[in-house]
Design an enzyme around this catalytic site. Sequence first.
Site, PDB file in Angstrom:
ATOM      1  N   ILE A  33       0.911  -1.141   0.000  1.00  9.01           N
ATOM      2  CA  ILE A  33       0.000   0.000   0.000  1.00  9.01           C
ATOM      3  C   ILE A  33       0.951   1.190   0.000  1.00  9.01           C
ATOM      4  O   ILE A  33       1.576   1.494   1.016  1.00  9.01           O
ATOM      5  CB  ILE A  33      -0.944   0.008   1.223  1.00  9.01           C
ATOM      6  CG1 ILE A  33      -1.835  -1.224   1.213  1.00  9.01           C
ATOM      7  CG2 ILE A  33      -1.788   1.283   1.221  1.00  9.01           C
ATOM      8  CD1 ILE A  33      -2.760  -1.353   2.417  1.00  9.01           C
ATOM      9  N   PRO A  34       1.124   1.833  -1.157  1.00 12.81           N
ATOM     10  CA  PRO A  34       2.284   2.711  -1.395  1.00 12.81           C
ATOM     11  C   PRO A  34       2.248   4.090  -0.740  1.00 12.81           C
ATOM     12  O   PRO A  34       2.186   5.123  -1.400  1.00 12.81           O
ATOM     13  CB  PRO A  34       2.302   2.825  -2.919  1.00 12.81           C
ATOM     14  CG  PRO A  34       0.860   2.714  -3.303  1.00 12.81           C
ATOM     15  CD  PRO A  34       0.280   1.710  -2.338  1.00 12.81           C
ATOM     16  N   CYS A  35       2.360   4.109   0.575  1.00  7.20           N
ATOM     17  CA  CYS A  35       2.392   5.383   1.290  1.00  7.20           C
ATOM     18  C   CYS A  35       3.666   6.175   0.984  1.00  7.20           C
ATOM     19  O   CYS A  35       3.697   7.388   1.186  1.00  7.20           O
ATOM     20  CB  CYS A  35       2.230   5.168   2.788  1.00  7.20           C
ATOM     21  SG  CYS A  35       3.380   4.001   3.511  1.00  7.20           S
ATOM     22  N   HIS A  36       4.679   5.505   0.429  1.00  9.35           N
ATOM     23  CA  HIS A  36       5.911   6.216   0.060  1.00  9.35           C
ATOM     24  C   HIS A  36       5.676   7.192  -1.089  1.00  9.35           C
ATOM     25  O   HIS A  36       6.479   8.085  -1.311  1.00  9.35           O
ATOM     26  CB  HIS A  36       7.020   5.214  -0.309  1.00  9.35           C
ATOM     27  CG  HIS A  36       6.707   4.339  -1.466  1.00  9.35           C
ATOM     28  ND1 HIS A  36       5.956   3.179  -1.333  1.00  9.35           N
ATOM     29  CD2 HIS A  36       7.021   4.437  -2.777  1.00  9.35           C
ATOM     30  CE1 HIS A  36       5.836   2.612  -2.524  1.00  9.35           C
ATOM     31  NE2 HIS A  36       6.467   3.358  -3.418  1.00  9.35           N
TER      32      HIS A  36
END
Length: 159
Positions: free
Chosen positions: A121-124
């Site tokens: 889950i690409p919070c970056h």
Amino acid sequence: MQKAWTYQTELGELTLAENGEALTRLSFGGGLPQGAAREETPLLQKAHGQLTEYLAGERRRFELPLAPEGTPFEQAVWAQLLKIPYGETCTYGGIAARLGKPGASRAVGMANHRNPIGIIIPCHRVIGKDGSLTGYAGGLGIKERLLILEGALPQRLTV
């Protein structure tokens, strides 16, 4: 019962956990989630394989069942994170606007911080409105590496 396994990656140790049906956690470091049994499962092996492909630049999308635990607002934020395309970034304010809550940038930031399945889950891909890199569970160095891998070090901003 949750099962978890720690893998050595080019980012260091990553611990993956699952609930028998879906991935529930990706943590930086080797600590197991509370109450989890140390057991490598086919789903954890699959997740590790996809992470390895991603880190090698061979995968742009993860194809894994996910079950992050959080409040309804956090779930809504994480659903928005999954919509940020590979190679692009978004701001906290952009996500708040997508949720119909333009004044909720800080709440989006807190939900982003609580994302239990980082990278996948690409919070970056979420950055400050001025294009700056902001906090990341694995550290800003890893966030920068992931954005460089994706060719997204703040240049293309999806609002």
